[in-house]
Write a protein that holds these residues in place. Structure first.
Motif, PDB file in Angstrom:
ATOM      1  N   SER A  21     -44.577   1.979 -48.497  1.00 38.11           N
ATOM      2  CA  SER A  21     -43.343   2.713 -48.234  1.00 38.11           C
ATOM      3  C   SER A  21     -42.094   1.906 -48.597  1.00 38.11           C
ATOM      4  O   SER A  21     -40.981   2.407 -48.519  1.00 38.11           O
ATOM      5  N   GLY A  22     -42.309   0.637 -48.990  1.00 34.49           N
ATOM      6  CA  GLY A  22     -41.173  -0.162 -49.453  1.00 34.49           C
ATOM      7  C   GLY A  22     -40.668  -1.189 -48.456  1.00 34.49           C
ATOM      8  O   GLY A  22     -39.558  -1.696 -48.596  1.00 34.49           O
ATOM      9  N   LYS A  23     -41.499  -1.525 -47.454  1.00 35.48           N
ATOM     10  CA  LYS A  23     -41.076  -2.488 -46.435  1.00 35.48           C
ATOM     11  C   LYS A  23     -40.871  -3.877 -47.044  1.00 35.48           C
ATOM     12  O   LYS A  23     -39.852  -4.518 -46.810  1.00 35.48           O
ATOM     13  N   THR A  24     -41.844  -4.315 -47.830  1.00 36.23           N
ATOM     14  CA  THR A  24     -41.729  -5.645 -48.437  1.00 36.23           C
ATOM     15  C   THR A  24     -40.570  -5.683 -49.432  1.00 36.23           C
ATOM     16  O   THR A  24     -39.829  -6.663 -49.493  1.00 36.23           O
ATOM     17  N   ALA A  25     -40.411  -4.597 -50.186  1.00 35.59           N
ATOM     18  CA  ALA A  25     -39.296  -4.538 -51.147  1.00 35.59           C
ATOM     19  C   ALA A  25     -37.958  -4.689 -50.424  1.00 35.59           C
ATOM     20  O   ALA A  25     -37.029  -5.315 -50.941  1.00 35.59           O
ATOM     21  N   PHE A  26     -37.879  -4.145 -49.211  1.00 35.00           N
ATOM     22  CA  PHE A  26     -36.628  -4.231 -48.435  1.00 35.00           C
ATOM     23  C   PHE A  26     -36.288  -5.682 -48.099  1.00 35.00           C
ATOM     24  O   PHE A  26     -35.158  -6.130 -48.313  1.00 35.00           O
ATOM     25  N   ILE A  27     -37.275  -6.437 -47.604  1.00 29.11           N
ATOM     26  CA  ILE A  27     -36.943  -7.831 -47.270  1.00 29.11           C
ATOM     27  C   ILE A  27     -36.791  -8.686 -48.530  1.00 29.11           C
ATOM     28  O   ILE A  27     -36.035  -9.641 -48.543  1.00 29.11           O
ATOM     29  N   ASN A  28     -37.492  -8.289 -49.600  1.00 25.14           N
ATOM     30  CA  ASN A  28     -37.283  -8.994 -50.872  1.00 25.14           C
ATOM     31  C   ASN A  28     -35.838  -8.873 -51.329  1.00 25.14           C
ATOM     32  O   ASN A  28     -35.260  -9.817 -51.853  1.00 25.14           O
ATOM     33  N   ASP A  29     -35.261  -7.680 -51.155  1.00 20.97           N
ATOM     34  CA  ASP A  29     -33.866  -7.467 -51.544  1.00 20.97           C
ATOM     35  C   ASP A  29     -32.949  -8.432 -50.807  1.00 20.97           C
ATOM     36  O   ASP A  29     -31.984  -8.946 -51.368  1.00 20.97           O
ATOM     37  N   ILE A  30     -33.265  -8.653 -49.522  1.00 22.12           N
ATOM     38  CA  ILE A  30     -32.440  -9.581 -48.744  1.00 22.12           C
ATOM     39  C   ILE A  30     -32.672 -11.009 -49.233  1.00 22.12           C
ATOM     40  O   ILE A  30     -31.736 -11.774 -49.413  1.00 22.12           O
TER      41      ILE A  30
ATOM     42  N   VAL B 259     -37.079   2.370 -40.210  1.00 23.52           N
ATOM     43  CA  VAL B 259     -38.244   3.178 -40.561  1.00 23.52           C
ATOM     44  C   VAL B 259     -38.175   3.524 -42.046  1.00 23.52           C
ATOM     45  O   VAL B 259     -37.132   3.951 -42.550  1.00 23.52           O
ATOM     46  N   MET B 260     -39.308   3.333 -42.735  1.00 21.43           N
ATOM     47  CA  MET B 260     -39.306   3.531 -44.184  1.00 21.43           C
ATOM     48  C   MET B 260     -40.354   4.539 -44.636  1.00 21.43           C
ATOM     49  O   MET B 260     -41.421   4.668 -44.041  1.00 21.43           O
ATOM     50  N   ARG B 261     -40.023   5.235 -45.744  1.00 19.32           N
ATOM     51  CA  ARG B 261     -40.969   6.155 -46.367  1.00 19.32           C
ATOM     52  C   ARG B 261     -40.593   6.318 -47.833  1.00 19.32           C
ATOM     53  O   ARG B 261     -39.396   6.460 -48.143  1.00 19.32           O
ATOM     54  N   ASN B 262     -41.579   6.271 -48.704  1.00 17.84           N
ATOM     55  CA  ASN B 262     -41.355   6.492 -50.134  1.00 17.84           C
ATOM     56  C   ASN B 262     -40.233   5.617 -50.709  1.00 17.84           C
ATOM     57  O   ASN B 262     -39.405   6.059 -51.505  1.00 17.84           O
ATOM     58  N   GLY B 263     -40.208   4.352 -50.273  1.00 19.16           N
ATOM     59  CA  GLY B 263     -39.207   3.424 -50.795  1.00 19.16           C
ATOM     60  C   GLY B 263     -37.829   3.589 -50.198  1.00 19.16           C
ATOM     61  O   GLY B 263     -36.867   2.969 -50.650  1.00 19.16           O
ATOM     62  N   GLU B 264     -37.732   4.417 -49.158  1.00 21.14           N
ATOM     63  CA  GLU B 264     -36.416   4.763 -48.621  1.00 21.14           C
ATOM     64  C   GLU B 264     -36.333   4.435 -47.130  1.00 21.14           C
ATOM     65  O   GLU B 264     -37.305   4.616 -46.395  1.00 21.14           O
ATOM     66  N   VAL B 265     -35.154   3.973 -46.681  1.00 23.19           N
ATOM     67  CA  VAL B 265     -34.921   3.816 -45.247  1.00 23.19           C
ATOM     68  C   VAL B 265     -34.620   5.211 -44.700  1.00 23.19           C
ATOM     69  O   VAL B 265     -33.631   5.836 -45.086  1.00 23.19           O
ATOM     70  N   THR B 266     -35.491   5.729 -43.819  1.00 23.66           N
ATOM     71  CA  THR B 266     -35.272   7.094 -43.326  1.00 23.66           C
ATOM     72  C   THR B 266     -34.616   7.119 -41.952  1.00 23.66           C
ATOM     73  O   THR B 266     -34.064   8.128 -41.548  1.00 23.66           O
ATOM     74  N   ALA B 267     -34.707   6.000 -41.205  1.00 25.48           N
ATOM     75  CA  ALA B 267     -34.051   5.958 -39.902  1.00 25.48           C
ATOM     76  C   ALA B 267     -33.841   4.520 -39.474  1.00 25.48           C
ATOM     77  O   ALA B 267     -34.615   3.637 -39.844  1.00 25.48           O
ATOM     78  N   VAL B 268     -32.771   4.280 -38.720  1.00 30.46           N
ATOM     79  CA  VAL B 268     -32.566   2.989 -38.069  1.00 30.46           C
ATOM     80  C   VAL B 268     -32.459   3.288 -36.578  1.00 30.46           C
ATOM     81  O   VAL B 268     -31.526   3.959 -36.145  1.00 30.46           O
ATOM     82  N   LEU B 269     -33.465   2.846 -35.796  1.00 35.37           N
ATOM     83  CA  LEU B 269     -33.551   3.214 -34.385  1.00 35.37           C
ATOM     84  C   LEU B 269     -33.174   2.049 -33.482  1.00 35.37           C
ATOM     85  O   LEU B 269     -33.525   0.901 -33.761  1.00 35.37           O
ATOM     86  N   GLU B 270     -32.444   2.362 -32.414  1.00 28.73           N
ATOM     87  CA  GLU B 270     -32.171   1.361 -31.376  1.00 28.73           C
ATOM     88  C   GLU B 270     -32.551   1.972 -30.028  1.00 28.73           C
ATOM     89  O   GLU B 270     -31.693   2.485 -29.322  1.00 28.73           O
TER      90      GLU B 270
ATOM     91  N   PRO C  45     -27.327   1.067 -49.626  1.00 29.46           N
ATOM     92  CA  PRO C  45     -28.481   1.840 -50.110  1.00 29.46           C
ATOM     93  C   PRO C  45     -28.707   1.770 -51.626  1.00 29.46           C
ATOM     94  O   PRO C  45     -27.768   1.547 -52.389  1.00 29.46           O
ATOM     95  N   GLY C  46     -29.969   1.972 -51.996  1.00 31.43           N
ATOM     96  CA  GLY C  46     -30.347   2.067 -53.407  1.00 31.43           C
ATOM     97  C   GLY C  46     -30.986   3.423 -53.648  1.00 31.43           C
ATOM     98  O   GLY C  46     -30.432   4.447 -53.245  1.00 31.43           O
ATOM     99  N   TYR C  47     -32.197   3.383 -54.227  1.00 33.34           N
ATOM    100  CA  TYR C  47     -32.854   4.638 -54.596  1.00 33.34           C
ATOM    101  C   TYR C  47     -34.292   4.674 -54.076  1.00 33.34           C
ATOM    102  O   TYR C  47     -34.940   3.648 -53.931  1.00 33.34           O
ATOM    103  N   THR C  48     -34.795   5.876 -53.824  1.00 26.46           N
ATOM    104  CA  THR C  48     -36.180   6.045 -53.400  1.00 26.46           C
ATOM    105  C   THR C  48     -37.087   5.811 -54.603  1.00 26.46           C
ATOM    106  O   THR C  48     -36.611   5.650 -55.733  1.00 26.46           O
ATOM    107  N   LYS C  49     -38.396   5.835 -54.343  1.00 25.85           N
ATOM    108  CA  LYS C  49     -39.340   5.633 -55.451  1.00 25.85           C
ATOM    109  C   LYS C  49     -39.210   6.726 -56.502  1.00 25.85           C
ATOM    110  O   LYS C  49     -39.580   6.542 -57.656  1.00 25.85           O
ATOM    111  N   THR C  50     -38.728   7.896 -56.090  1.00 25.12           N
ATOM    112  CA  THR C  50     -38.598   8.986 -57.057  1.00 25.12           C
ATOM    113  C   THR C  50     -37.170   9.103 -57.600  1.00 25.12           C
ATOM    114  O   THR C  50     -36.823  10.074 -58.265  1.00 25.12           O
ATOM    115  N   GLY C  51     -36.359   8.101 -57.297  1.00 25.49           N
ATOM    116  CA  GLY C  51     -35.042   8.019 -57.927  1.00 25.49           C
ATOM    117  C   GLY C  51     -33.895   8.710 -57.200  1.00 25.49           C
ATOM    118  O   GLY C  51     -32.777   8.753 -57.700  1.00 25.49           O
ATOM    119  N   GLU C  52     -34.162   9.287 -56.003  1.00 26.09           N
ATOM    120  CA  GLU C  52     -33.058   9.912 -55.234  1.00 26.09           C
ATOM    121  C   GLU C  52     -32.286   8.816 -54.511  1.00 26.09           C
ATOM    122  O   GLU C  52     -32.863   7.828 -54.101  1.00 26.09           O
TER     123      GLU C  52
END
Lengths: 238, 262
Positions: free
Chosen positions: B45-54, B212-223, B15-22
């Protein structure tokens, strides 16, 4: 002389200054003292902007109707001494980046060529001298093109010179910059200005630099000469 | 030349940080070959940023502050910097191709960049691309003259055949009018790790895991497993119906008769 010299070349608007900002931040974070020289033709704001933002010694020189790379070669010796007097350990010299034929890189310095990923595929070949004599090519704006195209663009750069260090980056966000910083950290200070030479031969012409005299500093030239302090003394060809 | 065996490749995102730094809430996300994952969430919500990180193997050096490891360690520099060693191919929303080259020239140069030594790679790539798209691509056409959908299907085929990367990152492939089911089914057969950024319910339901993403943050991983099976069948029917209607509209038909065949 205990100052390292970083020469930044590259066409206008590719993001040279964005790269410079990342370098300044990096050097300052490591308790270094950068100084900055901008050589441009008629207008430049970078010196004021960088001084305000980072509180470092900056200077600009306008070349007027003189070739800005010629101007840079003339004043760089003075500028290195100025930077040392200011207590700097690194001088970042940003060229105007107008002439793709000229290669203002100097021996014992780090030559960085900045080009944009949104240039066409043939751009690297057209800028061959500027790219070929550099140490590192920084490709900016890579977030604007597809990965496959980025890799094809990289292959074009390697056609100019297969051994070049190529760094792909989004300079505003700083992605990929850590590889550039490694190279900068390894760069040694320039120990003797008398031995510093231009790496390439500038275009043929009529002045002492243009005819191939590669020593830097106005002391070594005649005809159209400039000192760092008299950049407003423009030669009008009388 | 792959430094790490593709079959055993394990990518871990920390993990990193949300858009508001949490700090972000999740512990870690593991990605292995064969994983079909979608990333969902509102725009911005940061979806593209997530795959960019990878894609860049972020080492806390991107805007998100995330850290990505390969088989538990820092990936070698060549993974990121040398296309011939890079285990990732990414298709972004930027399908604009600015290259002043024909399709054949472009693919040939990419084959050199990726150091791909197989035969007829160029032809195979165009052939596969044409399975993803109704409008056929020809090798002698300039790449800048391709439509958005053609460029995107070519990029996907390029990633599969030329890059041969064990990890594929696909950003909103549904938007260009390509045959998405054909693409997803083809990718599923290849035992690759595939991450889709998507707004498409059908693609989301076809995946095994949803981030699932919101505000730059991964909020859930669903299976969801089989619990969504009925929805998948229903959405698949709706999607096919919509595709048929789309095709009829595209060829200039005025729709008549009974709506949705019911």
């Amino acid at each position: 002389m205990a100052v390292k010299l970083i020469v930044i070349a590259g066409p206008p608007s590719v993001g040279k200054t964005a790269v410079v900002k990342q370098i300044i931040k990096h050097i300052k974070r490591n308790n270094g003292a950068p100084a900055y020289l901008k050589v441009d033709v008629v207008v430049a704001f970078e010196d004021i902007e960088l001084k305000e933002e980072y509180n470092i010694p900056t200077k600009k020189v306008y070349s007027g109707d003189l070739c800005p790379d010629h101007m840079g070669i003339m004043v760089i010796r003075d500028a290195m001494e100025w930077a040392e007097k200011e207590g700097a350990d690194t001088l970042i010299y940003e060229s105007a980046g107008l002439c793709l034929r000229c290669t203002p890189y100097i021996s014992d310095s780090l030559g960085i060529c900045v080009i944009s990923a949104v240039f066409g595929t043939h751009a690297p070949l057209k800028m061959a001298p500027m790219i070929g004599l550099s140490d590192v090519v920084v490709v900016t704006k890579t977030d604007l093109i597809s990965q496959a195209e980025k890799e094809v663009f990289r292959e074009q750069i390697r056609k100019v010179s297969p051994e070049l260090d190529i760094i792909e980056t989004n300079a505003i966000q700083g992605t990929g910059m850590q590889y550039l910083m490694k190279v900068i950290d390894m760069q040694k200070p320039m120990d003797d200005l008398n031995h510093a030479m231009l790496r390439g031969i500038p275009p043929l012409g009529v002045c002492t630099i243009c005819v191939g005299k590669k020593e830097i500093g106005w002391q070594n030239h005649f005809g159209v000469i400039r000192r760092l302090e008299d950049d407003d003394n423009i030669y009008r060809g009388e | 030349m792959n430094i790490v065996n593709d079959e055993q490749l394990l990518i871990t995102v920390y993990p990193g940080y949300t858009k508001t730094g949490e700090p972000e809430g999740f512990e870690s996300i593991e990605i292995r070959p064969g994983d079909i994952i979608t990333i969902v969430g509102p725009t911005g919500s940061g979806k593209t940023a997530f795959i960019n990180d990878i894609e860049v193997f972020a080492q806390r050096d991107t805007v998100t502050g995330r850290n990505v490891t390969v088989n538990g360690g820092v990936p070698p520099e060549s993974f990121v910097r040398d296309p011939a060693n890079k285990p990732i191919a990414m298709i972004t929303q930027n399908t604009k191709c600015l290259a002043d080259l024909t399709v054949d020239e472009f693919l040939d140069m990419h084959i050199i960049a990726r150091n791909n030594k197989e035969c007829n790679t160029c032809e195979k790539t165009i052939e596969l691309a044409n399975r993803f798209m109704g409008e056929k691509i020809r090798g002698e056409v300039r790449i800048s003259a391709l439509s958005g959908g053609q460029t995107r299907s070519l990029m996907i085929a390029d990633a599969v055949i030329i890059s041969q990367a064990p990890i594929l990152l696909l950003d909103e492939i549904e938007n260009a009018g390509i045959f998405k089911e054909e693409v997803v089914n083809h990718l599923k057969k290849l035992n690759k790790a595939v991450l889709f950024v998507t707004h498409d319910p059908y693609i989301a339901l076809l995946s095994d895991r949803r981030i699932v993403m919101r505000n730059g943050e991964v909020t859930a991983v669903l299976e969801p497993g089989d619990s969504e099976k009925e929805f998948l069948m229903k959405v698949s029917q709706i999607d096919h119906t919509l595709s048929e209607i789309r095709e009829r509209i595209r060829v200039g038909e005025v729709l008549g008769g009974v709506a949705f065949g019911s």
